[in-house]
Design an enzyme around this catalytic site. Structure first.
Site, PDB file in Angstrom:
ATOM      1  N   ALA A 126       0.858  -1.193   0.000  1.00  0.00           N
ATOM      2  CA  ALA A 126       0.000   0.000   0.000  1.00  0.00           C
ATOM      3  C   ALA A 126       0.886   1.232   0.000  1.00  0.00           C
ATOM      4  O   ALA A 126       2.035   1.191   0.453  1.00  0.00           O
ATOM      5  CB  ALA A 126      -0.911   0.000   1.228  1.00  0.00           C
TER       6      ALA A 126
ATOM      7  N   ALA B 126       0.462   5.535   0.807  1.00  0.00           N
ATOM      8  CA  ALA B 126      -0.423   6.614   1.262  1.00  0.00           C
ATOM      9  C   ALA B 126       0.310   7.944   1.183  1.00  0.00           C
ATOM     10  O   ALA B 126       1.372   8.055   0.572  1.00  0.00           O
ATOM     11  CB  ALA B 126      -0.898   6.326   2.686  1.00  0.00           C
TER      12      ALA B 126
ATOM     13  N   GLN C  49       4.751   4.510   2.575  1.00  0.00           N
ATOM     14  CA  GLN C  49       4.243   3.326   1.900  1.00  0.00           C
ATOM     15  C   GLN C  49       4.670   2.093   2.677  1.00  0.00           C
ATOM     16  O   GLN C  49       5.591   2.137   3.503  1.00  0.00           O
ATOM     17  CB  GLN C  49       4.709   3.257   0.451  1.00  0.00           C
ATOM     18  CG  GLN C  49       6.160   2.986   0.211  1.00  0.00           C
ATOM     19  CD  GLN C  49       6.493   3.058  -1.281  1.00  0.00           C
ATOM     20  OE1 GLN C  49       5.906   3.837  -2.047  1.00  0.00           O
ATOM     21  NE2 GLN C  49       7.447   2.247  -1.716  1.00  0.00           N
TER      22      GLN C  49
ATOM     23  N   LYS D  90       6.853  -0.111   7.205  1.00  0.00           N
ATOM     24  CA  LYS D  90       6.361   1.208   6.809  1.00  0.00           C
ATOM     25  C   LYS D  90       7.553   2.156   6.650  1.00  0.00           C
ATOM     26  O   LYS D  90       8.380   2.275   7.563  1.00  0.00           O
ATOM     27  CB  LYS D  90       5.394   1.740   7.865  1.00  0.00           C
ATOM     28  CG  LYS D  90       4.720   3.051   7.497  1.00  0.00           C
ATOM     29  CD  LYS D  90       3.642   3.407   8.512  1.00  0.00           C
ATOM     30  CE  LYS D  90       2.893   4.666   8.115  1.00  0.00           C
ATOM     31  NZ  LYS D  90       1.811   4.982   9.075  1.00  0.00           N
TER      32      LYS D  90
ATOM     33  N   ASP E 218      -7.674   9.551  12.972  1.00  0.00           N
ATOM     34  CA  ASP E 218      -7.513   9.503  11.503  1.00  0.00           C
ATOM     35  C   ASP E 218      -8.192   8.242  10.993  1.00  0.00           C
ATOM     36  O   ASP E 218      -7.580   7.385  10.344  1.00  0.00           O
ATOM     37  CB  ASP E 218      -6.020   9.519  11.150  1.00  0.00           C
ATOM     38  CG  ASP E 218      -5.791   9.818   9.671  1.00  0.00           C
ATOM     39  OD1 ASP E 218      -6.698  10.355   9.019  1.00  0.00           O
ATOM     40  OD2 ASP E 218      -4.694   9.508   9.168  1.00  0.00           O
TER      41      ASP E 218
END
Length: 539
Positions: A131, A133, A137, A152, A285
């Site tokens: 993924a 963002a 990532q 991450k 969030d």
């Protein structure tokens, strides 16, 4: 002065290139919005653009604009009630499918940050990102003991752009506060400044790792939520346990596995209220890319909390205020609601509280009499903000993050199970929490826990008292000195005033004589010169 004009021009160029003015039909927009969008068409990039019919133009435009624009898109992606489906599909992709950066860059950042070679850290590292963002990532990997993990990695060179964009936002906030009363009531500049700190903290993955460990501690053994374990962390890299689940927006999977969506929605809201009131540490969030659901046990699934970078906390006073306000709304007691807001110091003196209560009843009343699928929560919130503007209410900036989270939660809840009765679930939780806070035994216990600190502080009391008295003495001497100086200045001004009056009178007489009998002037000047000569000789 407008900051970073070149950056503003770049944002204008991106909006024009992707023809963002064509996202919505012009006839559906307010007149002021149409005028604002017409500015986009004025840029030369719009004249030759071929992106008008690009189905992903909004997603790609926000990616090109940078992380703050992506964050805005993520917030809007939870509002299925406000955003047209064709636009929403693009925004949903921003939750975890932003344009990735190269795997070579990712590996270099990992090795530099964790100070070890990739082969030393992992038995397997998957170069294709799982993924991507706005801030970072994620790559999948395996540790040498066989545990599956996610790695991450923050994006390179991101901090400078975020700082630049926030300077533009701060300028915009100050400009709006000068022109709009609503912006002043919301303390828009303070909200932007708070959000700036939040985003900058999100760039430091050691803080996210600490938040994740703290939330994992709160929900250890919970049947409602699971928080993955963190194995390694640094400022730019975090290695955590890989989980198995699907995003909360994957309704099709829930239905295929036979999950009880109503029960799942109730769990989600219970988790939220537990975080806000029991732990005073809530995930702020909560877009679908950060909230997953386990699929291993469909009959009793748990939520999975990811990306704990942005967390919220309230003071004890604000916690109690929010809880009492929500209970007053649930009981439709709007005079009590106004009294609570008044006690919190949000209402200025002289406000017509009866009129304010009527406005709140008209606006907030429908929230407790309609199911969630018939409520426009964001619209109600905007009306409340409008009431705050008209009655000059002071809304503390620290509560705005909670309101943002409520918008997320309401959007997710509406998608998961529209008929959920949020109030019947929340009322016993809030009532029990308030009773616990008012429990005399609990208060006495807390006081007992503070006694050692009070006793230690008492040892310093004599010296603090002496320092305070000396400070008062020095302050009194300073005040006396200031008064004497002011009195001296006053006497000097009075003398100067008298001299000025005499001199002015003399000049007036002199001018009058000059007009009536000019030859007298020569005699007067001769006399003055003689007097001065005699005075000098005598000296």
């Amino acid at each position: 002065m407008i900051p970073h004009v070149s950056r503003l021009l770049e944002l204008w160029r991106i909006a024009a290139h992707y023809r963002l003015d064509t996202l919505f039909p012009a006839e559906e927009l307010p007149e002021k919005a149409r005028h604002a969008l017409s500015i986009i068409r004025m840029h030369p990039a719009a004249w030759s653009s071929k992106e008008r019919k690009n189905p992903l133009k909004l997603k790609q435009a926000l990616e090109d604009m940078g992380p703050l624009a992506i964050k805005l898109g993520q917030l809007l992606s939870t509002r299925r009630d406000l955003i047209p489906p064709e636009v929403l599909q693009q925004l949903v992709l921003l939750q975890d499918r932003v344009k990735p950066f190269g795997s070579d860059v990712a590996k270099t950042r990992i090795q530099q940050s964790l100070k070890a070679d990739i082969s030393t850290l992992f038995s397997r590292f998957d170069e294709q990102p799982l993924a991507a963002a706005s801030i970072a990532q994620v790559h999948t990997a395996a540790l040498h003991d066989g545990r599956e993990v996610v790695v991450k990695v923050t994006r390179p060179n991101i901090r400078a752009q975020i700082l630049q964009d926030f300077e533009i936002l701060e300028w915009l906030g100050h400009t709006l506060e000068k022109r709009l009363e609503a912006a002043r009531a919301l303390h828009l500049s303070e909200i932007i400044q708070d959000y700036r700190q939040i985003i900058l903290k999100e760039l430091d993955l050691t803080l996210e790792a600490d938040n994740t460990r703290r939330m994992r501690h709160y929900f250890t053994g919970s049947s409602m939520m699971y928080v993955p374990e963190v194995y390694m962390d640094s400022k730019d890299v975090m290695v955590a346990e890989r989980i198995t689940g699907v995003p909360i927006s994957d309704i099709e999977t829930f239905d295929r596995l036979g999950m009880d969506r109503a029960d799942l929605a109730r769990k989600g809201l219970t988790i939220f209220f537990t975080q806000v009131f029991r732990d005073n540490f809530f995930h702020a969030d909560m877009h679908p890319g950060n909230v997953f659901v386990e699929t291993i046990n469909p009959s009793n699934p748990r939520f999975i909390a990811l990306d704990c970078a942005i967390m919220g906390e309230l003071s004890k006073h604000d916690q109690m205020t929010v809880a009492r306000m929500l209970l007053a709304v649930m009981n439709s007691d709007f005079m009590q609601l106004i009294q609570i807001v008044h006690q919190a110091g949000w209402i200025p003196p002289g406000t017509d509280q009866d009129a304010l209560a009527r406005e709140m009843r008209r606006t907030v009343g429908p929230m407790v009499s309609k199911p969630m699928n018939e409520l426009d929560f964001a619209g109600i919130l905007l009306e409340v903000m409008d009431i705050a503007r008209r009655f000059h209410l002071e809304i503390p900036p620290q509560l705005m993050l909670l309101l943002k989270t409520l918008v997320h939660v309401e959007g997710l809840g509406t998608d998961l199970y529209p008929n959920l009765d949020i109030w019947s679930l929340a009322k016993p939780i809030l009532t029990d929490w308030i009773k616990a806070q008012m429990n005399p035994q609990k208060n006495i216990k807390e006081l007992g826990q503070k006694i050692p600190d009070l006793l230690l502080g008492a040892q310093d009391f004599p010296s603090l008292l002496i320092d305070s008295l000396n400070g008062l003495k020095n302050q009194s001497a300073w005040h006396a000195k200031q008064i004497n100086e002011l009195q001296s200045m006053r006497l000097q001004m009075e003398v100067q005033h008298k001299r000025s009056w005499i001199f002015g009178s003399f000049i007036a007489i002199f001018l009058a004589i000059a007009v009536i009998a000019p030859w007298y002037i020569s005699i007067i000047m001769l006399v003055i010169a003689s007097i001065l000569s005699i005075w000098r000789i005598s000296k």
